[in-house]
Design an enzyme around this catalytic site. Structure first.
Site, PDB file in Angstrom:
ATOM      1  CG  MET A   1     -11.105   4.082   1.972  1.00 31.89           C
ATOM      2  SD  MET A   1      -9.571   3.899   2.874  1.00 31.89           S
ATOM      3  CE  MET A   1      -8.415   3.948   1.512  1.00 31.89           C
TER       4      MET A   1
ATOM      5  CG  ASP B   1      -4.917   2.920   0.825  1.00 31.87           C
ATOM      6  OD1 ASP B   1      -5.929   2.196   0.713  1.00 31.87           O
ATOM      7  OD2 ASP B   1      -3.820   2.510   1.240  1.00 31.87           O
TER       8      ASP B   1
ATOM      9  CG  HIS C   1      -3.912  -1.055  -1.826  1.00 32.64           C
ATOM     10  ND1 HIS C   1      -5.090  -1.674  -2.178  1.00 32.64           N
ATOM     11  CD2 HIS C   1      -4.213  -0.270  -0.767  1.00 32.64           C
ATOM     12  CE1 HIS C   1      -6.064  -1.288  -1.355  1.00 32.64           C
ATOM     13  NE2 HIS C   1      -5.552  -0.425  -0.491  1.00 32.64           N
TER      14      HIS C   1
ATOM     15  CG  MET D   1      -7.799   7.699   2.523  1.00 33.03           C
ATOM     16  SD  MET D   1      -6.934   7.579   4.084  1.00 33.03           S
ATOM     17  CE  MET D   1      -6.276   5.911   3.982  1.00 33.03           C
TER      18      MET D   1
ATOM     19  CG  MET E   1     -11.894  -2.123   4.873  1.00 31.85           C
ATOM     20  SD  MET E   1     -10.357  -1.633   4.060  1.00 31.85           S
ATOM     21  CE  MET E   1      -9.455  -0.782   5.358  1.00 31.85           C
TER      22      MET E   1
ATOM     23  CG  ASP F   1      -6.346  -2.373   2.895  1.00 28.41           C
ATOM     24  OD1 ASP F   1      -5.204  -2.251   3.380  1.00 28.41           O
ATOM     25  OD2 ASP F   1      -6.925  -1.476   2.250  1.00 28.41           O
TER      26      ASP F   1
ATOM     27  CB  SER G   1      -0.888   0.009   1.239  1.00 31.06           C
ATOM     28  OG  SER G   1      -1.441   1.298   1.372  1.00 31.06           O
TER      29      SER G   1
ATOM     30  CG  HIS H   1      -9.169   0.937  -0.622  1.00 27.51           C
ATOM     31  ND1 HIS H   1      -8.610   0.637   0.593  1.00 27.51           N
ATOM     32  CD2 HIS H   1     -10.512   0.992  -0.410  1.00 27.51           C
ATOM     33  CE1 HIS H   1      -9.553   0.508   1.506  1.00 27.51           C
ATOM     34  NE2 HIS H   1     -10.725   0.733   0.915  1.00 27.51           N
TER      35      HIS H   1
HETATM   36  C1  DX5 Z   1      -6.244   1.910   5.481  1.00 27.58           C
HETATM   37  C2  DX5 Z   1      -5.762   1.587   4.083  1.00 27.58           C
HETATM   38  C3  DX5 Z   1      -4.697   0.571   3.996  1.00 27.58           C
HETATM   39  C4  DX5 Z   1      -3.412   0.925   4.703  1.00 27.58           C
HETATM   40  C5  DX5 Z   1      -2.894  -0.338   5.320  1.00 27.58           C
HETATM   41  O1  DX5 Z   1      -7.396   2.675   5.405  1.00 27.58           O
HETATM   42  O2  DX5 Z   1      -6.840   1.149   3.282  1.00 27.58           O
HETATM   43  O3  DX5 Z   1      -4.435   0.213   2.640  1.00 27.58           O
HETATM   44  O4  DX5 Z   1      -2.434   1.467   3.891  1.00 27.58           O
HETATM   45  O5  DX5 Z   1      -1.785  -0.015   6.070  1.00 27.58           O
HETATM   46  P1  DX5 Z   1      -1.089  -1.038   7.059  1.00 27.58           P
HETATM   47  O6  DX5 Z   1      -0.640  -2.200   6.248  1.00 27.58           O
HETATM   48  O7  DX5 Z   1       0.029  -0.237   7.637  1.00 27.58           O
HETATM   49  O8  DX5 Z   1      -2.147  -1.420   8.079  1.00 27.58           O
HETATM   50 ZN    ZN Z   2      -6.438   0.339   1.279  1.00 26.79          ZN
END
Ligand code: DX5
Ligand code: ZN
Length: 224
Positions: free
Chosen positions: A70, A36, A34, A38, A139, A177, A9, A68
């Site tokens: 969010m 993320d 990956h 947000m 998740m 994840d 990620s 991903h």
């Molecule tokens: C959290 C993200 C993850 C995050 C995971 O909201 O969706 O992808 O990067 O990070 P680790 O592996 O550090 O828990």
């Molecule tokens: Zn993620």
């Protein structure tokens, strides 16, 4: 069961050197990246938009990019990320007014579609859209931040989703994840997952190849 995929990620990468970091983890043996996304609305953090996905493609990243979302809403960003070079696009069902339509939109734009289930989200939302899903992302932390601890109840949910997929004879991947480390990846695979997203465990390690090969060693000893 399909082959195991490891997805670093980028949330835990050095954003000032994102292209190099993406290249480094792929060269170290990762299967996909990956990303993320947000929005400081659906989750209490703000990261990157489609420009950054496109920048990775312009930099020369050829590996699949697993986006991903969010964010709330999702439809406009689905189109923008597909145009920016995304391979997979996953969103949270709570963030779309019309989940079936959003899944179709992802396919219409040539990407694979995923639904992400928060720790408290039940499997009910999958019931009538299973035929439109390529991956289910479980998740194992509450979304928003890297570096959190794995929530153990995710293991039961992974097993339940695996049973559901098998009972319908469908070809859907199970991604997990949050809080994945070398120490727990074997147990997560044993429960039925086949895509492993890890941020801090990979990027906080000084040698990406070493951590990725340690994770693969753990996966190699998983038996069904
Ligand atoms: C959290 C993200 C993850 C995050 C995971 O909201 O969706 O992808 O990067 O990070 P680790 O592996 O550090 O828990
Ligand atoms: Zn993620």
């Amino acid at each position: 069961m399909q082959e195991f995929l490891l997805l670093p990620s980028l949330l835990s990468a050095d954003f000032a050197r994102l292209g190099e970091e993406a290249e480094a983890v792929i060269n170290a043996g990762a299967d996909m990246l990956h990303l993320d996304v947000m929005d400081n609305h659906y989750v209490p953090n703000l990261t990157v938009g489609p420009l950054v996905c496109q920048a990775l493609r312009h930099y020369g990243i050829k590996a699949p990019i697993d986006v991903h979302l969010m964010t709330k809403p999702v439809d406009r960003l689905i189109v923008d990320f597909a145009n920016a070079g995304a391979t997979n696009i996953t969103f949270h069902p709570e963030a779309s007014e019309h989940v079936d339509r959003s899944l179709s939109l992802i396919h219409k734009h040539g990407c694979k579609a995923g639904l992400a289930l928060n720790p408290a989200t039940t499997l009910q939302c999958l019931e009538y859209v299973m035929d439109k899903i390529d991956l289910i992302l479980i998740m194992s932390v509450n979304p928003g931040f890297g570096g959190q601890s794995f929530i153990p109840s995710a293991l039961e949910k992974i097993a339940d989703v695996r049973k559901l997929i098998s009972s319908r004879h469908l070809n859907i991947r199970i991604a997990v994840d949050g809080g994945i480390k070398t120490e727990n990846i074997g147990q997560i695979a044993q429960a039925g997952a086949d895509m492993f997203i890890a941020g801090s465990a990979i990027f906080n390690h000084s040698d990406y190849s070493e951590v990725i090969s340690n994770m693969r060693k753990q996966l190699a000893s998983v038996r069904y």
